[in-house]
Design a protein around this motif. Sequence first.
Motif, PDB file in Angstrom:
ATOM      1  N   LEU A 125      -6.777  30.939  19.478  1.00 38.17           N
ATOM      2  CA  LEU A 125      -5.935  30.199  18.544  1.00 38.17           C
ATOM      3  C   LEU A 125      -6.422  30.331  17.107  1.00 38.17           C
ATOM      4  O   LEU A 125      -5.953  29.609  16.226  1.00 38.17           O
ATOM      5  CB  LEU A 125      -5.867  28.719  18.945  1.00 38.17           C
ATOM      6  CG  LEU A 125      -5.266  28.455  20.327  1.00 38.17           C
ATOM      7  CD1 LEU A 125      -5.278  26.965  20.634  1.00 38.17           C
ATOM      8  CD2 LEU A 125      -3.847  28.992  20.406  1.00 38.17           C
ATOM      9  N   SER A 126      -7.388  31.217  16.875  1.00 35.39           N
ATOM     10  CA  SER A 126      -7.867  31.517  15.524  1.00 35.39           C
ATOM     11  C   SER A 126      -8.205  30.238  14.764  1.00 35.39           C
ATOM     12  O   SER A 126      -8.996  29.429  15.236  1.00 35.39           O
ATOM     13  CB  SER A 126      -6.824  32.370  14.793  1.00 35.39           C
ATOM     14  OG  SER A 126      -7.303  32.853  13.581  1.00 35.39           O
ATOM     15  N   ILE A 141      -6.391  27.624  14.153  1.00 38.01           N
ATOM     16  CA  ILE A 141      -5.574  26.459  14.500  1.00 38.01           C
ATOM     17  C   ILE A 141      -6.436  25.207  14.673  1.00 38.01           C
ATOM     18  O   ILE A 141      -6.053  24.108  14.278  1.00 38.01           O
ATOM     19  CB  ILE A 141      -4.751  26.743  15.776  1.00 38.01           C
ATOM     20  CG1 ILE A 141      -3.623  27.725  15.459  1.00 38.01           C
ATOM     21  CG2 ILE A 141      -4.201  25.465  16.377  1.00 38.01           C
ATOM     22  CD1 ILE A 141      -2.668  27.262  14.382  1.00 38.01           C
ATOM     23  N   LEU A 189      -5.957  21.059  16.999  1.00 38.34           N
ATOM     24  CA  LEU A 189      -6.630  20.938  18.288  1.00 38.34           C
ATOM     25  C   LEU A 189      -7.376  19.602  18.337  1.00 38.34           C
ATOM     26  O   LEU A 189      -8.588  19.526  18.134  1.00 38.34           O
ATOM     27  CB  LEU A 189      -7.590  22.120  18.493  1.00 38.34           C
ATOM     28  CG  LEU A 189      -8.311  22.233  19.840  1.00 38.34           C
ATOM     29  CD1 LEU A 189      -7.340  22.081  21.001  1.00 38.34           C
ATOM     30  CD2 LEU A 189      -9.031  23.570  19.929  1.00 38.34           C
ATOM     31  N   HIS A 239      -1.626  33.466  22.256  1.00 34.47           N
ATOM     32  CA  HIS A 239      -2.114  33.187  20.909  1.00 34.47           C
ATOM     33  C   HIS A 239      -1.139  32.321  20.133  1.00 34.47           C
ATOM     34  O   HIS A 239      -0.096  31.896  20.662  1.00 34.47           O
ATOM     35  CB  HIS A 239      -2.411  34.496  20.162  1.00 34.47           C
ATOM     36  CG  HIS A 239      -1.217  35.361  19.936  1.00 34.47           C
ATOM     37  ND1 HIS A 239      -0.558  35.441  18.733  1.00 34.47           N
ATOM     38  CD2 HIS A 239      -0.538  36.206  20.783  1.00 34.47           C
ATOM     39  CE1 HIS A 239       0.453  36.299  18.822  1.00 34.47           C
ATOM     40  NE2 HIS A 239       0.489  36.773  20.057  1.00 34.47           N
ATOM     41  N   HIS A 240      -1.465  32.073  18.875  1.00 34.84           N
ATOM     42  CA  HIS A 240      -0.755  31.124  18.021  1.00 34.84           C
ATOM     43  C   HIS A 240       0.370  31.755  17.212  1.00 34.84           C
ATOM     44  O   HIS A 240       1.090  31.037  16.512  1.00 34.84           O
ATOM     45  CB  HIS A 240      -1.738  30.469  17.068  1.00 34.84           C
ATOM     46  CG  HIS A 240      -2.424  31.461  16.160  1.00 34.84           C
ATOM     47  ND1 HIS A 240      -3.182  32.504  16.643  1.00 34.84           N
ATOM     48  CD2 HIS A 240      -2.450  31.586  14.808  1.00 34.84           C
ATOM     49  CE1 HIS A 240      -3.648  33.216  15.634  1.00 34.84           C
ATOM     50  NE2 HIS A 240      -3.215  32.687  14.515  1.00 34.84           N
ATOM     51  N   ILE A 278       3.190  33.217  23.222  1.00 34.86           N
ATOM     52  CA  ILE A 278       2.911  32.688  21.885  1.00 34.86           C
ATOM     53  C   ILE A 278       3.246  31.204  21.821  1.00 34.86           C
ATOM     54  O   ILE A 278       4.294  30.758  22.295  1.00 34.86           O
ATOM     55  CB  ILE A 278       3.704  33.456  20.809  1.00 34.86           C
ATOM     56  CG1 ILE A 278       3.369  34.957  20.884  1.00 34.86           C
ATOM     57  CG2 ILE A 278       3.397  32.912  19.423  1.00 34.86           C
ATOM     58  CD1 ILE A 278       4.113  35.813  19.882  1.00 34.86           C
ATOM     59  N   CYS A 279       2.322  30.457  21.215  1.00 38.94           N
ATOM     60  CA  CYS A 279       2.506  29.029  20.965  1.00 38.94           C
ATOM     61  C   CYS A 279       2.357  28.804  19.460  1.00 38.94           C
ATOM     62  O   CYS A 279       1.249  28.644  18.951  1.00 38.94           O
ATOM     63  CB  CYS A 279       1.464  28.210  21.731  1.00 38.94           C
ATOM     64  SG  CYS A 279       1.597  26.430  21.489  1.00 38.94           S
ATOM     65  N   PRO A 280       3.462  28.816  18.711  1.00 39.88           N
ATOM     66  CA  PRO A 280       3.378  28.711  17.249  1.00 39.88           C
ATOM     67  C   PRO A 280       3.128  27.278  16.788  1.00 39.88           C
ATOM     68  O   PRO A 280       3.503  26.316  17.462  1.00 39.88           O
ATOM     69  CB  PRO A 280       4.748  29.200  16.793  1.00 39.88           C
ATOM     70  CG  PRO A 280       5.666  28.816  17.915  1.00 39.88           C
ATOM     71  CD  PRO A 280       4.859  28.962  19.178  1.00 39.88           C
ATOM     72  N   PHE A 281       2.511  27.159  15.607  1.00 39.62           N
ATOM     73  CA  PHE A 281       2.183  25.853  15.048  1.00 39.62           C
ATOM     74  C   PHE A 281       2.762  25.634  13.653  1.00 39.62           C
ATOM     75  O   PHE A 281       3.097  24.518  13.290  1.00 39.62           O
ATOM     76  CB  PHE A 281       0.660  25.658  14.996  1.00 39.62           C
ATOM     77  CG  PHE A 281       0.025  25.522  16.347  1.00 39.62           C
ATOM     78  CD1 PHE A 281      -0.251  24.279  16.880  1.00 39.62           C
ATOM     79  CD2 PHE A 281      -0.284  26.651  17.091  1.00 39.62           C
ATOM     80  CE1 PHE A 281      -0.828  24.148  18.130  1.00 39.62           C
ATOM     81  CE2 PHE A 281      -0.854  26.532  18.351  1.00 39.62           C
ATOM     82  CZ  PHE A 281      -1.134  25.281  18.880  1.00 39.62           C
ATOM     83  N   GLN A 326       4.344  31.686  11.940  1.00 41.00           N
ATOM     84  CA  GLN A 326       4.051  31.793  13.377  1.00 41.00           C
ATOM     85  C   GLN A 326       5.310  31.595  14.220  1.00 41.00           C
ATOM     86  O   GLN A 326       5.480  32.244  15.257  1.00 41.00           O
ATOM     87  CB  GLN A 326       2.977  30.771  13.759  1.00 41.00           C
ATOM     88  CG  GLN A 326       1.641  31.024  13.098  1.00 41.00           C
ATOM     89  CD  GLN A 326       0.690  29.851  13.219  1.00 41.00           C
ATOM     90  OE1 GLN A 326       0.933  28.902  13.977  1.00 41.00           O
ATOM     91  NE2 GLN A 326      -0.410  29.894  12.478  1.00 41.00           N
ATOM     92  N   ARG A 345       4.019  23.212  21.478  1.00 41.28           N
ATOM     93  CA  ARG A 345       2.611  22.898  21.214  1.00 41.28           C
ATOM     94  C   ARG A 345       1.967  22.097  22.348  1.00 41.28           C
ATOM     95  O   ARG A 345       0.845  22.375  22.760  1.00 41.28           O
ATOM     96  CB  ARG A 345       2.520  22.127  19.905  1.00 41.28           C
ATOM     97  CG  ARG A 345       1.112  21.871  19.420  1.00 41.28           C
ATOM     98  CD  ARG A 345       1.120  20.975  18.188  1.00 41.28           C
ATOM     99  NE  ARG A 345       2.024  21.469  17.167  1.00 41.28           N
ATOM    100  CZ  ARG A 345       2.298  20.814  16.042  1.00 41.28           C
ATOM    101  NH1 ARG A 345       1.746  19.634  15.816  1.00 41.28           N
ATOM    102  NH2 ARG A 345       3.119  21.337  15.149  1.00 41.28           N
TER     103      ARG A 345
END
Length: 504
Positions: free
Chosen positions: A305-306, A308, A314, A396-397, A415-418, A422, A441
């Motif tokens: 998630l880099s 994030i 988180l 990933h994000h 992909i789970c964008p925030f 993204q 999310r």
Amino acid sequence: MERRKPKAVFMAFGTRGDVYPLAAIAAAFACDQKQYDVMLITHSAHKSLSIHLADKHVQCYSVSSPPVLCADQNNDIEGKAGSSFFQQKKRVTRDHRRECYSLIERIFGDGPGLDGDLIVINFFALEGWSLAESFCIRCIVAAPYVVPYSAPATFESQFQMELPLLYKYLIDAPSGKICWKDVIHWMWPLFTENWGSWRNDFLHLSPCPFTDPVTGIPTWHDRPRSPLVMYGFSKEVVECPAYWPSKVLVCGFWFLPFEWQFTCKKCREIFVRDSSGHQYVKDDLCPSHLELQHFIKTTPIFIGLSSIGSMGFLKDPYAFICVLQTVLSITNYRFILFTAGYEPLESTVHTIAAKASYEQKNWSDDCVSLCNGQLLCFSGSVPYGWLFPKCAVVIHHGGSGTTAAALLAGTPQVICPFMLDQFYWAERMRWLGVSPEPLSRNHLLPDKNDDSSIQEAARVLSLAIHGALSSTVKARAAEIGETILLEDGVSEAIKYLKEELGLN
């Protein structure tokens, strides 16, 4: 008096994914155009770049502002916490702009400018546009993703009502000159009070670009050229509409040099270059990471998630790990989790490992094994270009860099964008057929740490992984990867820069 070298300043702010691609272009430009003094201005948090850039004769200058400034997601933005965050942001912005001005004055304030001088900015370094104007320097935009924001729906009507002469100036602009297309595509924030007061009070420019600072009338006699805007993504992935400004050019993805992506110096030294010029590393990592190497050979599913975590999303690392543990308990998958240096997550991992009965054996300091060896948590980094082809799926994000690396590898994605671009990348990957529907999310990071929330998140994540592993998605991902392999985005960016500057 000896004539100084022309100067190329790359000004990039934001997270690693916002900054590093521009640093790669700066390094390539310095290698290609040795008559230039090349510099990068970015956050001090990215100071590790200076080591890599020094090898390419690129000087690094840093500002003290953080890459990201976020309010607590759980606080009421209208309450006391929100007010405190607003004041903090105002203070950080003021100091950040002062530092930027000081650095640009230090770089360009030593005499008259040269025609070849330039400032290259990303979308989070818009102060560079006004600073370039103040010091009479050409400004170019370079971004690894599409504009992450759009003008409000009423922007054009408000602009036309409040600035009718400037609107006509932009609408009637001759070919090749800055026009309304440039404004609506990316420049519109420069016309907001956020920039206008700084331009007027600190830089002594007109609050509105392209107007006289005394009369406020558009500079009809001096129309600037439409600026070059370079995008670091593939035309095979992103459609380029005809309504974009003519000076918007798409290069292909800007991949980083492999040697920049190792946290382990010994692994980095194994980096080699084959006779065709493509970068790769041997399958062997250094002796300290042999267990990591063996784990990767099992074709695990990557999860990363880099930034994030550091951006405040988180909230409950334990619940996140519980979701992964639950998925592993009902499947035969193996996960490799990149913790990205986020301390709360790494602390949670070590706490769980300390309580587990599974015996750690010969792991390096940056590797922790959980779930009877099915989940490997890695606090370092290795090049995605080496890792992703060895993974079954990349979760990933939706950051542009991670998305590009997974596309190049030909590996399916979940992909789970925030935030920001993204969401665009998540939807685009679904449209291309290389990933299933994006995750919400709470299906990766549950809001509540209870059995019901964990079980539901694990169920949805398992289904998404199953969808990504379908033969259709795997075939499509491989097809796209073969196409992108033929592109060289950094070289294209250097070619466009040279054409813009009239260099041979």
